[in-house]
Scaffold this motif. Structure first.
Motif, PDB file in Angstrom:
ATOM      1  N   LEU A  57       0.526  -1.386   0.072  1.00  0.00           N
ATOM      2  CA  LEU A  57       0.019  -0.263  -0.226  1.00  0.00           C
ATOM      3  C   LEU A  57       0.700   1.137  -0.310  1.00  0.00           C
ATOM      4  O   LEU A  57       0.818   2.464  -0.601  1.00  0.00           O
ATOM      5  CB  LEU A  57      -0.493   0.045   0.922  1.00  0.00           C
ATOM      6  N   PHE A  58       1.505   1.566   0.512  1.00  0.00           N
ATOM      7  CA  PHE A  58       2.649   2.218   0.403  1.00  0.00           C
ATOM      8  C   PHE A  58       3.642   2.858  -0.396  1.00  0.00           C
ATOM      9  O   PHE A  58       3.615   3.838  -1.589  1.00  0.00           O
ATOM     10  CB  PHE A  58       3.797   2.636   1.948  1.00  0.00           C
ATOM     11  N   ARG A  59       4.331   1.095  -1.602  1.00  0.00           N
ATOM     12  CA  ARG A  59       4.737   1.405  -2.317  1.00  0.00           C
ATOM     13  C   ARG A  59       3.424   2.521  -3.550  1.00  0.00           C
ATOM     14  O   ARG A  59       3.912   2.901  -4.172  1.00  0.00           O
ATOM     15  CB  ARG A  59       5.527   0.175  -3.133  1.00  0.00           C
ATOM     16  N   ASN A  60       2.436   2.041  -3.846  1.00  0.00           N
ATOM     17  CA  ASN A  60       1.416   2.119  -4.063  1.00  0.00           C
ATOM     18  C   ASN A  60       1.136   3.787  -4.469  1.00  0.00           C
ATOM     19  O   ASN A  60       0.551   4.560  -5.120  1.00  0.00           O
ATOM     20  CB  ASN A  60      -0.204   1.424  -4.413  1.00  0.00           C
ATOM     21  N   PHE A  61       0.721   4.295  -2.888  1.00  0.00           N
ATOM     22  CA  PHE A  61       0.614   5.653  -2.585  1.00  0.00           C
ATOM     23  C   PHE A  61       1.745   6.450  -3.207  1.00  0.00           C
ATOM     24  O   PHE A  61       2.316   7.629  -3.491  1.00  0.00           O
ATOM     25  CB  PHE A  61       0.564   5.804  -1.248  1.00  0.00           C
ATOM     26  N   CYS A  62       2.885   6.233  -2.555  1.00  0.00           N
ATOM     27  CA  CYS A  62       4.400   6.427  -2.971  1.00  0.00           C
ATOM     28  C   CYS A  62       5.260   6.598  -3.608  1.00  0.00           C
ATOM     29  O   CYS A  62       5.863   6.983  -4.305  1.00  0.00           O
ATOM     30  CB  CYS A  62       4.851   6.838  -1.190  1.00  0.00           C
ATOM     31  N   ARG A  63       4.576   5.816  -4.784  1.00  0.00           N
ATOM     32  CA  ARG A  63       5.457   5.311  -6.297  1.00  0.00           C
ATOM     33  C   ARG A  63       6.904   4.012  -5.804  1.00  0.00           C
ATOM     34  O   ARG A  63       7.960   4.914  -6.148  1.00  0.00           O
ATOM     35  CB  ARG A  63       5.424   5.770  -7.172  1.00  0.00           C
ATOM     36  N   ALA A  98       6.732  12.200   1.743  1.00  0.00           N
ATOM     37  CA  ALA A  98       5.462  11.707   0.777  1.00  0.00           C
ATOM     38  C   ALA A  98       4.354  12.272   0.075  1.00  0.00           C
ATOM     39  O   ALA A  98       4.270  12.795  -0.590  1.00  0.00           O
ATOM     40  CB  ALA A  98       5.251  10.865   2.289  1.00  0.00           C
ATOM     41  N   GLN A  99       4.012  13.925   0.727  1.00  0.00           N
ATOM     42  CA  GLN A  99       3.205  15.118  -0.175  1.00  0.00           C
ATOM     43  C   GLN A  99       3.974  15.176  -1.409  1.00  0.00           C
ATOM     44  O   GLN A  99       3.591  15.550  -2.880  1.00  0.00           O
ATOM     45  CB  GLN A  99       2.926  16.156   0.607  1.00  0.00           C
ATOM     46  N   THR A 100       5.075  15.381  -1.611  1.00  0.00           N
ATOM     47  CA  THR A 100       6.063  15.703  -2.783  1.00  0.00           C
ATOM     48  C   THR A 100       5.875  14.663  -4.181  1.00  0.00           C
ATOM     49  O   THR A 100       5.769  14.906  -4.739  1.00  0.00           O
ATOM     50  CB  THR A 100       7.316  16.077  -2.371  1.00  0.00           C
ATOM     51  N   LEU A 101       6.330  13.623  -3.138  1.00  0.00           N
ATOM     52  CA  LEU A 101       6.639  12.483  -4.004  1.00  0.00           C
ATOM     53  C   LEU A 101       4.544  11.794  -4.283  1.00  0.00           C
ATOM     54  O   LEU A 101       5.011  11.603  -5.532  1.00  0.00           O
ATOM     55  CB  LEU A 101       6.946  11.433  -3.276  1.00  0.00           C
ATOM     56  N   ARG A 102       3.864  11.875  -3.866  1.00  0.00           N
ATOM     57  CA  ARG A 102       2.680  11.373  -4.671  1.00  0.00           C
ATOM     58  C   ARG A 102       2.371  12.804  -5.190  1.00  0.00           C
ATOM     59  O   ARG A 102       1.969  12.722  -6.166  1.00  0.00           O
ATOM     60  CB  ARG A 102       1.456  11.666  -2.983  1.00  0.00           C
ATOM     61  N   PHE A 103       2.487  14.113  -5.145  1.00  0.00           N
ATOM     62  CA  PHE A 103       2.211  14.957  -6.083  1.00  0.00           C
ATOM     63  C   PHE A 103       3.153  14.972  -7.397  1.00  0.00           C
ATOM     64  O   PHE A 103       2.713  14.719  -8.833  1.00  0.00           O
ATOM     65  CB  PHE A 103       3.399  16.388  -5.759  1.00  0.00           C
ATOM     66  N   GLY A 107       0.402  13.691 -10.046  1.00  0.00           N
ATOM     67  CA  GLY A 107      -0.044  14.932 -11.010  1.00  0.00           C
ATOM     68  C   GLY A 107      -0.976  15.717  -9.867  1.00  0.00           C
ATOM     69  O   GLY A 107      -1.911  16.342 -10.473  1.00  0.00           O
ATOM     70  N   ASP A 108      -1.713  14.542  -8.754  1.00  0.00           N
ATOM     71  CA  ASP A 108      -2.908  15.442  -8.232  1.00  0.00           C
ATOM     72  C   ASP A 108      -2.658  17.016  -8.210  1.00  0.00           C
ATOM     73  O   ASP A 108      -1.596  16.835  -8.177  1.00  0.00           O
ATOM     74  CB  ASP A 108      -2.567  14.930  -6.653  1.00  0.00           C
ATOM     75  N   SER A 109      -3.596  17.917  -7.562  1.00  0.00           N
ATOM     76  CA  SER A 109      -3.358  19.394  -7.484  1.00  0.00           C
ATOM     77  C   SER A 109      -3.302  19.537  -6.359  1.00  0.00           C
ATOM     78  O   SER A 109      -3.644  18.307  -5.267  1.00  0.00           O
ATOM     79  CB  SER A 109      -5.409  19.717  -8.503  1.00  0.00           C
ATOM     80  N   ILE A 128       6.303  21.478  -1.829  1.00  0.00           N
ATOM     81  CA  ILE A 128       6.941  20.481  -2.682  1.00  0.00           C
ATOM     82  C   ILE A 128       8.008  21.454  -3.895  1.00  0.00           C
ATOM     83  O   ILE A 128       8.837  20.567  -3.720  1.00  0.00           O
ATOM     84  CB  ILE A 128       5.699  20.915  -4.363  1.00  0.00           C
ATOM     85  N   PRO A 129       8.278  22.622  -3.697  1.00  0.00           N
ATOM     86  CA  PRO A 129       9.353  22.815  -5.161  1.00  0.00           C
ATOM     87  C   PRO A 129      10.710  22.965  -3.763  1.00  0.00           C
ATOM     88  O   PRO A 129      11.956  22.293  -4.112  1.00  0.00           O
ATOM     89  CB  PRO A 129       9.581  24.632  -5.575  1.00  0.00           C
ATOM     90  N   GLU A 130      10.746  22.829  -2.337  1.00  0.00           N
ATOM     91  CA  GLU A 130      11.560  23.126  -1.655  1.00  0.00           C
ATOM     92  C   GLU A 130      12.189  21.543  -1.642  1.00  0.00           C
ATOM     93  O   GLU A 130      13.388  21.234  -1.703  1.00  0.00           O
ATOM     94  CB  GLU A 130      11.179  23.605   0.592  1.00  0.00           C
ATOM     95  N   VAL A 131      11.086  20.774  -1.239  1.00  0.00           N
ATOM     96  CA  VAL A 131      11.790  19.341  -0.843  1.00  0.00           C
ATOM     97  C   VAL A 131      12.126  18.344  -2.540  1.00  0.00           C
ATOM     98  O   VAL A 131      13.198  17.633  -2.376  1.00  0.00           O
ATOM     99  CB  VAL A 131      10.022  18.321  -0.446  1.00  0.00           C
TER     100      VAL A 131
END
Length: 148
Positions: A57-63, A98-103, A107-109, A128-131
């Motif tokens: 599940l983690f792999r699917n969420f963050c790739r 995690a948020q940056t990887l998900r984005f 490509g979530d908004s 996101i740009p900082e990470v």
């Protein structure tokens, strides 16, 4: 005579409109800094839920696998961590990553990420740009970037 009356009427109307606009501005002042949806947030809840059950599940969420995530987090932790202050706790580096990887993966908004992580859109647009910059800096020895 009619033109002078119309000029007076127009100037009187503009004075009334300006005074009403000032009253509207006074009434619209914010009483809180944070939206009520964001007040009761637990930043790490999405990650805790995923990491506690299955790594797939983690792999699917963050790739990314949980072990790779932790390695990358160790490399960028110092650059993206912030200190807690008296009236607000900081967003943990693991959630920022995690948020940056998900984005990057989906490509979530920013609005979608806002509801998923319970972090405001302005904060997301800064995180996101900082990470991403921290990731590029941490992995510059592993990934060859084009020179031109």
């Amino acid at each position: 005579m009619a033109s002078s009356l119309s000029k007076i009427a127009i100037s009187t109307a503009s004075i009334v409109i300006l005074s009403q606009m000032k009253e509207l501005r006074k009434r619209r002042r914010r009483t809180t800094w944070v939206n009520s949806f964001l007040k009761g947030r637990n930043y790490t809840q999405p990650l805790d839920d995923l990491g506690a059950y299955e790594t797939e599940l983690f792999r699917n969420f963050c790739r990314m696998s949980l072990s790779d995530f932790n390695i990358l987090l160790g490399k960028i932790d110092e650059k993206v961590s912030r200190k807690d202050i008296n009236y607000r706790e900081s967003i943990p580096a693991s959630v920022r990553l995690a948020q940056t990887l998900r984005f990057l993966a989906t490509g979530d908004s920013h609005g979608s990420l806002n509801y998923l992580f319970r972090i405001s859109k302005p904060s997301i647009s800064k995180i996101i740009p900082e990470v991403c910059e921290a990731i590029v800096h941490a992995l510059k020895d592993y990934v060859k970037m084009p020179e031109n």
